[in-house]
Design an enzyme around this catalytic site. Sequence first.
Site, PDB file in Angstrom:
ATOM      1  N   HIS A  78      -3.597  -5.175   0.358  1.00  0.00           N
ATOM      2  CA  HIS A  78      -3.065  -5.602   1.659  1.00  0.00           C
ATOM      3  C   HIS A  78      -3.072  -7.128   1.765  1.00  0.00           C
ATOM      4  O   HIS A  78      -4.028  -7.713   2.280  1.00  0.00           O
ATOM      5  CB  HIS A  78      -3.901  -4.990   2.787  1.00  0.00           C
ATOM      6  CG  HIS A  78      -3.627  -3.545   3.016  1.00  0.00           C
ATOM      7  ND1 HIS A  78      -2.687  -3.100   3.922  1.00  0.00           N
ATOM      8  CD2 HIS A  78      -4.141  -2.438   2.436  1.00  0.00           C
ATOM      9  CE1 HIS A  78      -2.645  -1.773   3.906  1.00  0.00           C
ATOM     10  NE2 HIS A  78      -3.510  -1.348   3.006  1.00  0.00           N
ATOM     11  N   CYS A 101       0.835  -1.202   0.000  1.00  0.00           N
ATOM     12  CA  CYS A 101       0.000   0.000   0.000  1.00  0.00           C
ATOM     13  C   CYS A 101       0.873   1.257   0.000  1.00  0.00           C
ATOM     14  O   CYS A 101       1.424   1.625  -1.028  1.00  0.00           O
ATOM     15  CB  CYS A 101      -0.987  -0.024   1.170  1.00  0.00           C
ATOM     16  SG  CYS A 101      -2.344   1.162   0.958  1.00  0.00           S
ATOM     17  N   GLU A 124      -1.548  -8.967   3.790  1.00  0.00           N
ATOM     18  CA  GLU A 124      -1.543  -9.426   5.192  1.00  0.00           C
ATOM     19  C   GLU A 124      -2.960  -9.636   5.725  1.00  0.00           C
ATOM     20  O   GLU A 124      -3.151 -10.289   6.767  1.00  0.00           O
ATOM     21  CB  GLU A 124      -0.776  -8.436   6.070  1.00  0.00           C
ATOM     22  CG  GLU A 124      -1.526  -7.195   6.478  1.00  0.00           C
ATOM     23  CD  GLU A 124      -1.611  -6.122   5.395  1.00  0.00           C
ATOM     24  OE1 GLU A 124      -2.236  -5.076   5.655  1.00  0.00           O
ATOM     25  OE2 GLU A 124      -1.055  -6.330   4.287  1.00  0.00           O
TER      26      GLU A 124
END
Length: 256
Positions: free
Chosen positions: A222, A121, A224
């Site tokens: 993202h 990001c 994660e």
Amino acid sequence: MASSVSNRKPVIGLTTYLEQAQSGVWDVQAAFLPKVYFNAVNKAGGIAVLLPPQAIDAESAETILDGLDGLIICGGKDVDPARYGQDPHPLTDEPRPDRDALEDALLTAAINRELPFLGICRGAQMLNVIRGGDLIQHLPDVVGDDRYQKGQGNFSHIPVKVEEDSLLAEILNNDAPVGAMYHHQAIGEVGEGLSVVATTKDGVIEALQLDDVPFGLAVQWHPEQTPEDIGLFEGLVDAAKEYAHHHPRNTQRSSS
């Protein structure tokens, strides 16, 4: 000796936020990072080390990287528009010059020594800016709505088209990801040496690859946030293991 180096877990540095934070009776500035980031590194087989924003010069950046096998530039507040020659949009975040300076120094040094890195990001935006590119400061001005950042911590899940024969396609086994999106800014003019390797149907750039290093990737979404699919983190950890094999850390330190 070579096998012991190649079998050890690689050390991955992750940049962090510096914000006002509350814990118990304390209300202080603190460096922190959401657990999902370092959980993903651990699950991928790496050791996570958190890097707080701090005053840094080029020599200090090199010293930090001497202790790492890989680097992740994590998400966070917007990059200062002054870094790419623009006045701030009314909805652009207040600048975080300490974090901007740290990540600029670390990324520049990592590229110079070909240390594997992943931008996430804000990390993709920082990579583009340090390579001379710029940013779209408020994406709704371009696409017409807030589909890429709904707000209130709610991620949008948007399909991404990955370029064939790219490093990203190789890591993801040519699967088309559905990215967890939370960005109100986006890549504008692409920086020097970078290739666009993923976009959405709107034409929004979602991933960049630095072509002249073995592993230099940055994604706007993202990864994660999708712990069931940690392919990008596994790709970075594998590249960090290879880097560690060819750059054993004991050769970078003098005996005491």
